[in-house]
Design an enzyme around this catalytic site. Sequence first.
Site, PDB file in Angstrom:
ATOM      1  N   GLU A 403      16.203   5.372  -7.054  1.00  0.00           N
ATOM      2  CA  GLU A 403      17.237   6.362  -7.418  1.00  0.00           C
ATOM      3  C   GLU A 403      17.558   7.271  -6.226  1.00  0.00           C
ATOM      4  OE1 GLU A 403      18.287   6.919 -10.934  1.00  0.00           O
ATOM      5  OE2 GLU A 403      16.968   5.441 -11.829  1.00  0.00           O
TER       6      GLU A 403
HETATM    7  C1  LIG Z   1      10.524  -1.359  -8.403  1.00  0.00           C
HETATM    8  C2  LIG Z   1      11.914  -1.096  -7.944  1.00  0.00           C
HETATM    9  C3  LIG Z   1      12.934  -1.006  -8.878  1.00  0.00           C
HETATM   10  C4  LIG Z   1      14.258  -0.807  -8.458  1.00  0.00           C
HETATM   11  N1  LIG Z   1      15.258  -0.785  -9.394  1.00  0.00           N
HETATM   12  C5  LIG Z   1      16.554  -0.784  -8.972  1.00  0.00           C
HETATM   13  C6  LIG Z   1      17.618  -0.971  -9.907  1.00  0.00           C
HETATM   14  O1  LIG Z   1      17.408  -1.100 -11.113  1.00  0.00           O
HETATM   15  N2  LIG Z   1      18.883  -1.005  -9.427  1.00  0.00           N
HETATM   16  C7  LIG Z   1      19.174  -0.864  -8.100  1.00  0.00           C
HETATM   17  O2  LIG Z   1      20.344  -0.909  -7.735  1.00  0.00           O
HETATM   18  N3  LIG Z   1      18.172  -0.677  -7.179  1.00  0.00           N
HETATM   19  C8  LIG Z   1      16.877  -0.652  -7.585  1.00  0.00           C
HETATM   20  N4  LIG Z   1      15.865  -0.504  -6.666  1.00  0.00           N
HETATM   21  C9  LIG Z   1      16.182  -0.349  -5.255  1.00  0.00           C
HETATM   22  C10 LIG Z   1      15.929   1.072  -4.749  1.00  0.00           C
HETATM   23  O3  LIG Z   1      16.888   1.940  -5.263  1.00  0.00           O
HETATM   24  C11 LIG Z   1      15.923   1.031  -3.203  1.00  0.00           C
HETATM   25  O4  LIG Z   1      14.721   0.377  -2.837  1.00  0.00           O
HETATM   26  C12 LIG Z   1      15.998   2.399  -2.582  1.00  0.00           C
HETATM   27  O5  LIG Z   1      17.267   2.956  -2.791  1.00  0.00           O
HETATM   28  C13 LIG Z   1      15.720   2.375  -1.061  1.00  0.00           C
HETATM   29  O6  LIG Z   1      16.458   1.391  -0.434  1.00  0.00           O
HETATM   30  P1  LIG Z   1      15.708   0.345   0.560  1.00  0.00           P
HETATM   31  O7  LIG Z   1      14.551  -0.184  -0.172  1.00  0.00           O
HETATM   32  O8  LIG Z   1      16.715  -0.592   1.081  1.00  0.00           O
HETATM   33  O9  LIG Z   1      15.151   1.236   1.737  1.00  0.00           O
HETATM   34  P2  LIG Z   1      15.928   1.658   3.069  1.00  0.00           P
HETATM   35  O10 LIG Z   1      17.251   2.193   2.712  1.00  0.00           O
HETATM   36  O11 LIG Z   1      15.850   0.569   4.051  1.00  0.00           O
HETATM   37  O12 LIG Z   1      15.014   2.860   3.551  1.00  0.00           O
HETATM   38  C14 LIG Z   1      13.744   2.665   4.172  1.00  0.00           C
HETATM   39  C15 LIG Z   1      13.218   4.028   4.624  1.00  0.00           C
HETATM   40  O13 LIG Z   1      14.146   4.633   5.539  1.00  0.00           O
HETATM   41  C16 LIG Z   1      14.599   5.876   5.033  1.00  0.00           C
HETATM   42  N5  LIG Z   1      16.019   6.028   5.339  1.00  0.00           N
HETATM   43  C17 LIG Z   1      17.026   5.188   5.030  1.00  0.00           C
HETATM   44  N6  LIG Z   1      18.193   5.669   5.457  1.00  0.00           N
HETATM   45  C18 LIG Z   1      17.927   6.860   6.040  1.00  0.00           C
HETATM   46  C19 LIG Z   1      18.717   7.861   6.663  1.00  0.00           C
HETATM   47  N7  LIG Z   1      20.045   7.792   6.731  1.00  0.00           N
HETATM   48  N8  LIG Z   1      18.098   8.939   7.163  1.00  0.00           N
HETATM   49  C20 LIG Z   1      16.763   9.083   7.076  1.00  0.00           C
HETATM   50  N9  LIG Z   1      15.957   8.181   6.497  1.00  0.00           N
HETATM   51  C21 LIG Z   1      16.536   7.077   5.975  1.00  0.00           C
HETATM   52  C22 LIG Z   1      14.344   5.838   3.530  1.00  0.00           C
HETATM   53  O14 LIG Z   1      14.191   7.123   2.987  1.00  0.00           O
HETATM   54  C23 LIG Z   1      13.064   5.013   3.466  1.00  0.00           C
HETATM   55  O15 LIG Z   1      11.958   5.837   3.685  1.00  0.00           O
HETATM   56  C24 LIG Z   1      14.537  -0.650  -7.082  1.00  0.00           C
HETATM   57  C25 LIG Z   1      13.492  -0.740  -6.143  1.00  0.00           C
HETATM   58  C26 LIG Z   1      12.208  -0.959  -6.559  1.00  0.00           C
HETATM   59  C27 LIG Z   1      11.128  -1.091  -5.535  1.00  0.00           C
END
Ligand SMILES: Cc1cc2nc3c(=O)[nH]c(=O)nc-3n(C[C@H](O)[C@H](O)[C@H](O)COP(=O)(O)OP(=O)(O)OC[C@H]3O[C@@H](n4cnc5c(N)ncnc54)[C@H](O)[C@@H]3O)c2cc1C
Length: 587
Positions: A403
């Site tokens: 989220e």
């Molecule tokens: C169990 C689980 C359930 C989920 N359920 C859903 C769902 O129902 N629907 C859905 O759509 N998604 C879902 N997700 C996805 C989830 O919302 C994303 O994993 C989350 O938004 C982070 O995206 P990412 O994993 O690509 O991490 P990334 O965006 O790659 O981020 C990796 C790290 O870098 C940091 N970061 C990224 N961009 C920046 C920035 N601009 N500045 C500073 N730091 C940054 C982040 O804070 C994080 O620490 C789920 C994920 C999990 C693990």
Amino acid sequence: MKPLPSHLTGGHFLLTETDPSLVFTPEDLSTEERQIMDSAEKFMDKEVFTRLEALEHQEPGLAVKLFKQIGELGLHALEVPEEYGGLGLGKIASTGVAQQLSRLGGFGVTCGAHTGIGSMPTTYFGTAAQKQKYLPRLATGELMAAYCLSETGSGSDALGMKTKATLSADGKHYLLNGTKMWITNAGWADVFTVFAKVDGEHVTAFLVERTFPGVSFGKEEHKLGIKTSSTRRVILENAEVPVENVIGGVGKGAYIAFNILNFGRYSLGAGAVGGSADMLRTATKYAMERHQFGRPLASFGLIQQKLGDMAARIFAVDSAAYRTAANIDAVMATGETMDLTNPPFPRGMEEMAVECSIIKVTCSEALYYVTDEALQIHGGYGFTEEFTPARASRDARINRIFEGTNEINRLFITSTLLRRAQKGRFPIPTAPEKFVPAATDAEPLQKVESVLRGAKQLSLLLTGIAVKKFGDKFAEQQEVVAAISDMVMEIYLDESALLRTRKALSKGRSAGTMTDLTLALMNDSVSRLEQRAATVLAACTDGEELQRSLELSRRLLTWTPLNLIEVRRRIAARLCDVGNYPALVGG
Ligand SMILES: Cc1cc2nc3c(=O)[nH]c(=O)nc-3n(C[C@H](O)[C@H](O)[C@H](O)COP(=O)(O)OP(=O)(O)OC[C@H]3O[C@@H](n4cnc5c(N)ncnc54)[C@H](O)[C@@H]3O)c2cc1C
């Protein structure tokens, strides 16, 4: 947009002082709201926790069966409008239920994703026909919902999605192609809100049924925690979606995705409070039963310190969550809309966006902290699966990630306030106002009021100073942005605790423990506020200007440290007497 009363205007808690009588607190819950919460609690104790082992191993059909039983109790219908078979209630009612269901992280995620991000795009942005078709069955739990935004290459950068939607030659369908990653409920859901770019450009929301041609699913993700829940990829290969299943209009997907996330963030945070309270109860019980050196653990100062701090954090997030819930409900009740989608969506979804992010970040971090401390109090046993904290720690971890990660939410809080300032919705002062700190002999809660007045002024002044220094490059100074957000969050939590205590006192309740909890919070907050202010000031000023600014910061945060050891010991002693958090504050 019509002006709203200050306490119902997003972010305005920083600009004014709120009258305690205008703030909703858990003590104000109606008999009906308590009954709804109690039915969720009983269901969790009788039907869910008794099957924990089987749920954790995803016994086929079990989670879905329990999900449907929750529907029979009416608990999926709380926020669905009455005309579509729901109860038409708001966030206050759903908060108590989320707190109970989230006591088991994975089960809370299943139900929360369904009633929140899964169903709400249809509730708030759907056409009458879409609502008629789906909402009554979503409200009973006959259908389960999911929300598909993230992709392998785009999580935080959600709008970088690659999934495409192309209109079919006969104009009757959109053909969706792409893969959605980590989708909660994907193994079981019937209806998915999928975001895709029409012609690779216009982000659009679609209602996609599980059985539509071209829809398939990856295998279950092997997760660290929330093992009770289902998380899979949703694969779209020329998936055929009827044109009437576009939600809110072509190109309106970004508004929908982000405004739905405001509510999703609120619900996630509010639910996490229930998990925290459960962990505090478990830790208190263990600390009283386990003896070392011939005494119960609870008799040791360092364990009392932990129990006192855990309780103070829970008091803060619980107070802030209910305050936010009621404010959202009140803005929704005005019926005001934002004309950005077709049909227009309620202003109540957007107005409290900053507060929703605050609840998401602070409640998820409180849950992680409380769970970890509960594990520590259990010592070696805490590291084994025999006791609850091991599973609860794994379950808690995800809340800081989904989220919108807590980093993204921290960036969002200050940048949203700033955007609103640029649109004239939120004034940022450029010079300090007259400020007189509380007298040294003032009563303790007056000192809290005084330091909060100063902290509010300081957070706004720092924003002004940083914007002046970095101009349109401000957003790139992420450490500065996040430090200001941290201050804003501290202020909201401390003030919510204070207002709850003030309200209880004004109603003639004996609020000694609430006062202790508020003082414990404020005492620790002041040093964190000072440190964040110093970070911002040192990044923006130097030399004599830095010295002058630091002096101003110290004056605005005038606070004489309390004997917190005594305060925490009192809180811990009472906790051991009553056994759990709601009872600690008379609930
Ligand atoms: C169990 C689980 C359930 C989920 N359920 C859903 C769902 O129902 N629907 C859905 O759509 N998604 C879902 N997700 C996805 C989830 O919302 C994303 O994993 C989350 O938004 C982070 O995206 P990412 O994993 O690509 O991490 P990334 O965006 O790659 O981020 C990796 C790290 O870098 C940091 N970061 C990224 N961009 C920046 C920035 N601009 N500045 C500073 N730091 C940054 C982040 O804070 C994080 O620490 C789920 C994920 C999990 C693990």
